[in-house]
Design a protein around this motif. Structure first.
Motif, PDB file in Angstrom:
ATOM      1  N   HIS A   1      56.714  62.246  72.063  1.00 15.66           N
ATOM      2  CA  HIS A   1      57.232  62.521  73.287  1.00 15.66           C
ATOM      3  C   HIS A   1      56.334  63.814  73.697  1.00 15.66           C
ATOM      4  O   HIS A   1      56.210  63.779  74.986  1.00 15.66           O
TER       5      HIS A   1
ATOM      6  N   TYR B   1      59.751  56.859  76.085  1.00 18.58           N
ATOM      7  CA  TYR B   1      60.447  57.409  74.894  1.00 18.58           C
ATOM      8  C   TYR B   1      61.925  56.865  74.918  1.00 18.58           C
ATOM      9  O   TYR B   1      62.599  56.827  73.768  1.00 18.58           O
ATOM     10  N   SER B   2      62.265  56.399  76.063  1.00 22.22           N
ATOM     11  CA  SER B   2      63.898  56.117  76.129  1.00 22.22           C
ATOM     12  C   SER B   2      63.796  54.470  76.516  1.00 22.22           C
ATOM     13  O   SER B   2      64.876  53.942  76.763  1.00 22.22           O
TER      14      SER B   2
ATOM     15  N   ARG C   1      61.745  49.101  73.234  1.00 21.08           N
ATOM     16  CA  ARG C   1      60.423  49.434  72.604  1.00 21.08           C
ATOM     17  C   ARG C   1      61.090  50.748  71.542  1.00 21.08           C
ATOM     18  O   ARG C   1      60.678  50.677  70.282  1.00 21.08           O
ATOM     19  N   THR C   2      61.965  51.591  71.976  1.00 20.71           N
ATOM     20  CA  THR C   2      62.518  52.676  71.091  1.00 20.71           C
ATOM     21  C   THR C   2      63.884  52.235  70.846  1.00 20.71           C
ATOM     22  O   THR C   2      64.664  52.604  71.564  1.00 20.71           O
TER      23      THR C   2
ATOM     24  N   TYR D   1      66.900  52.882  69.591  1.00 18.34           N
ATOM     25  CA  TYR D   1      68.071  53.839  69.226  1.00 18.34           C
ATOM     26  C   TYR D   1      69.307  53.140  68.589  1.00 18.34           C
ATOM     27  O   TYR D   1      69.826  53.583  67.605  1.00 18.34           O
TER      28      TYR D   1
ATOM     29  N   GLY E   1      66.387  52.957  64.860  1.00 12.54           N
ATOM     30  CA  GLY E   1      64.911  53.279  64.513  1.00 12.54           C
ATOM     31  C   GLY E   1      64.401  52.265  63.610  1.00 12.54           C
ATOM     32  O   GLY E   1      63.223  52.603  63.056  1.00 12.54           O
TER      33      GLY E   1
ATOM     34  N   ALA F   1      60.715  51.473  65.755  1.00 14.96           N
ATOM     35  CA  ALA F   1      60.064  52.264  66.254  1.00 14.96           C
ATOM     36  C   ALA F   1      59.995  53.753  65.340  1.00 14.96           C
ATOM     37  O   ALA F   1      58.963  54.410  65.351  1.00 14.96           O
TER      38      ALA F   1
ATOM     39  N   PHE G   1      56.917  58.251  66.409  1.00 14.71           N
ATOM     40  CA  PHE G   1      58.375  58.623  66.326  1.00 14.71           C
ATOM     41  C   PHE G   1      58.775  59.065  64.877  1.00 14.71           C
ATOM     42  O   PHE G   1      60.058  58.974  64.787  1.00 14.71           O
TER      43      PHE G   1
ATOM     44  N   TRP H   1      68.299  59.138  63.465  1.00 17.17           N
ATOM     45  CA  TRP H   1      68.326  58.123  64.555  1.00 17.17           C
ATOM     46  C   TRP H   1      69.715  57.916  65.166  1.00 17.17           C
ATOM     47  O   TRP H   1      69.990  57.364  66.135  1.00 17.17           O
TER      48      TRP H   1
END
Length: 240
Positions: free
Chosen positions: A114, A174-175, A179-180, A182, A186, A189, A195, A201
């Motif tokens: 980030h 990051y959100s 891709r990320t 959550y 995780g 990522a 990350f 996570w």
């Protein structure tokens, strides 16, 4: 006399179409370079010890290619079609941001995760790139308005809008839900260097970040779809 004027209009339109095509090609390389550089930072992190990397070479090479056609046109004709002055302004700002970025990395090292998105030098690069992307969309829309609807104009404007949307979403990297991850704790990522510092996570902060990312992406993608279809009267295939 009418034939002479028509010939000049056709010649100008042809020149403008080549200007748009070459500029668009440069922007494609530019965005590929940005994506590769992001991948490079995410996978190698603190192993990067020099500003002069192959990923930066691709990024800054694309930057040169994106601005070169408009710069050459201005050098020869001392005038530019709508949108291209903004392309050049963004390119100049990006060059200044690149010099700032090199100085920043020399003084503070290379960020990962980030931190790489919100460092002052990288924010300058993101906003400068966005300014150029707005100019590209303006240039493509103006060319299409002058030349009329057609395959080249529709494709050029669609690609330009896609590049602009990618630039808008880049700052929210990051959100990004795809891709990320959550939602899956995780699983993908979490293995990346950028990350790996996220300890929990599945905690509330991760849930908020994931939910916010889905909401932001839904709004931005909806605008990218609705504006071209309704405001610019592009065909349904432009959604792709």
């Amino acid at each position: 006399m009418t034939a002479t004027v028509a010939s000049r209009v056709r010649t100008g339109a042809l020149s403008d179409s080549w200007l748009l095509a070459t500029t668009l090609g440069g922007f494609v390389v530019y965005q590929i370079g940005a994506q590769v550089d992001t991948w490079y930072h995410a996978h190698y992190g603190f192993e990067i010890e020099s500003f002069f990397t192959w990923a930066h070479a691709l990024l800054y090479g694309g930057w040169v290619l994106s601005a070169a056609p408009a710069a050459l046109r201005f050098a020869r004709a001392r005038t530019l079609p709508p949108g291209y002055p903004l392309v050049l302004a963004g390119a100049v700002a990006f060059g200044a941001g690149g010099a700032f970025d090199m100085a920043w990395h020399g003084a503070f090292g290379f960020e990962v995760g980030h931190e790489a998105l919100v460092s002052p030098s990288h924010l300058v690069l993101i906003y400068a790139s966005g300014l150029s992307c707005v100019g590209l969309v303006w240039a493509a829309a103006a060319w299409r308005a002058r030349a009329g609807a057609g395959l080249f104009g529709d494709l050029a404007l669609s690609f330009a809008l896609g590049i602009l949307s990618r630039n808008l979403l880049f700052a929210l990297l990051y959100s990004e839900p795809l891709r990320t991850d959550y939602a899956s704790g995780g699983a993908v990522a979490g293995r990346l260097f950028g990350f790996s510092g996220i300890a929990a996570w599945g905690d509330m902060a991760a849930q908020v970040a994931g939910t916010t990312g889905m909401a932001l992406y839904a709004v931005i993608l909806a605008l990218v779809v609705v504006v071209p279809l309704r405001g610019l009267r592009l065909g349904g295939g432009s959604i792709a």
